[in-house]
Design an enzyme around this catalytic site. Sequence first.
Site, PDB file in Angstrom:
ATOM      1  N   LYS A 291     -34.980  59.935 -43.684  1.00  7.60           N
ATOM      2  CA  LYS A 291     -34.366  59.513 -42.428  1.00  7.60           C
ATOM      3  C   LYS A 291     -35.327  58.637 -41.622  1.00  7.60           C
ATOM      4  O   LYS A 291     -36.538  58.880 -41.640  1.00  7.60           O
ATOM      5  CB  LYS A 291     -34.030  60.782 -41.632  1.00  7.60           C
TER       6      LYS A 291
ATOM      7  N   LYS B   5     -44.129  72.909 -35.472  1.00  8.89           N
ATOM      8  CA  LYS B   5     -44.996  72.430 -34.403  1.00  8.89           C
ATOM      9  C   LYS B   5     -46.261  73.257 -34.307  1.00  8.89           C
ATOM     10  O   LYS B   5     -47.306  72.738 -33.930  1.00  8.89           O
ATOM     11  CB  LYS B   5     -44.258  72.439 -33.052  1.00  8.89           C
TER      12      LYS B   5
ATOM     13  N   LYS C 235     -38.618  58.427 -35.416  1.00 10.89           N
ATOM     14  CA  LYS C 235     -39.418  57.718 -34.417  1.00 10.89           C
ATOM     15  C   LYS C 235     -40.900  58.042 -34.526  1.00 10.89           C
ATOM     16  O   LYS C 235     -41.731  57.327 -34.005  1.00 10.89           O
ATOM     17  CB  LYS C 235     -38.882  57.956 -33.004  1.00 10.89           C
TER      18      LYS C 235
END
Length: 332
Positions: free
Chosen positions: A197, A115, A200
């Site tokens: 994977k 991040k 979202k």
Amino acid sequence: MFQDQKVSFSGVQPSGNLTIGNYLGAIRNFSKYSEEYKCFYCVVDEHAITVRQNPAELRRRTYETLALYMACGLDPDQNTLYVQSHVHEHAELAWILNCFTMFGELSRMTQFKDKSSKHADNINAGLFTYPALMAADILLYQTDVVPVGIDQKQHVELCRDIAERFNQIYPGTFTVPEPIISRSGMKIMSLAEPTKKMSKSDENVNAVVYILDDRDTIIRKFKRAVTDSETCVRFAEGKDGINNLITIYSCFTGKTFEEIEKEFEGHGYGDFKLAVGEVCADALAPVQTRFHELLSDKASLEAQMRKGAEEASYYARRTLGKVQKKLGFVKL
Ligand code: TRP
């Protein structure tokens, strides 16, 4: 804390954009947990602000997340569903645990490294100490198990280390929790790159089916799913796209892989993709209807939040009080 019942705690980021991967791999099974555990599900709005948020959007997503979990079958009478910022003990215990968490430990967290490279203009202290707040979430409820995705395992392990360190100095304070990592066999892959994977945050909207996608969108996305140059619906090594579609079809219908192969014998991929799209859309339709019903009644959602926060506070208060006493804070 709950006599013979074990405690399960999980936090969910306030994001309405959950995928069928989240649904099949996790949320759909949550209601089963409540038979075995006393379950807490917390919408973690305080974690969300470690990256910049638009206030109106954060507020909307907080309602949506709660509504979506309820629409997916989480019964608020059986589980404690609430919002993190409504229970002030989370932030208070987080401060205390910050003083028992080492700079070196936090520096090693992969999520922090990821991040901070993604948000290089805003590497704030909250982003760094995120795991201490997460440890507070978990430890406040004397949690036994923490169901999470594999990406959160490192944070749960750090939480264990913090709990053990605290207990060594102040014996008998916290239950040391175990992570429960959702089975990778249930892993749902991207429709565009089936070795990755389903995520979202994927930039390619065709790669991801969201729980709230409408029927036409779902069917269109499955039609475009990447497959292979064979024409036979069978589960086999190297057929990642088809394997993924078979897995999804199996999850929604409960049929075994063999039954599915038999069902589509002599059919091409086009028929199969349409069938997968249809079972998915059919299964999600009642979830979506319920979601919109719940969301249209803000007052009831707020009543639900209030009830959840009251329940959670009761337990959180007890643990925080115990911690403060052990530390030597003056109690008035
Ligand atoms: N960090 C978790 C995530 O991003 C969310 C979370 C916050 C959490 N607190 C938690 C998960 C406590 C489990 C337990 O998915």
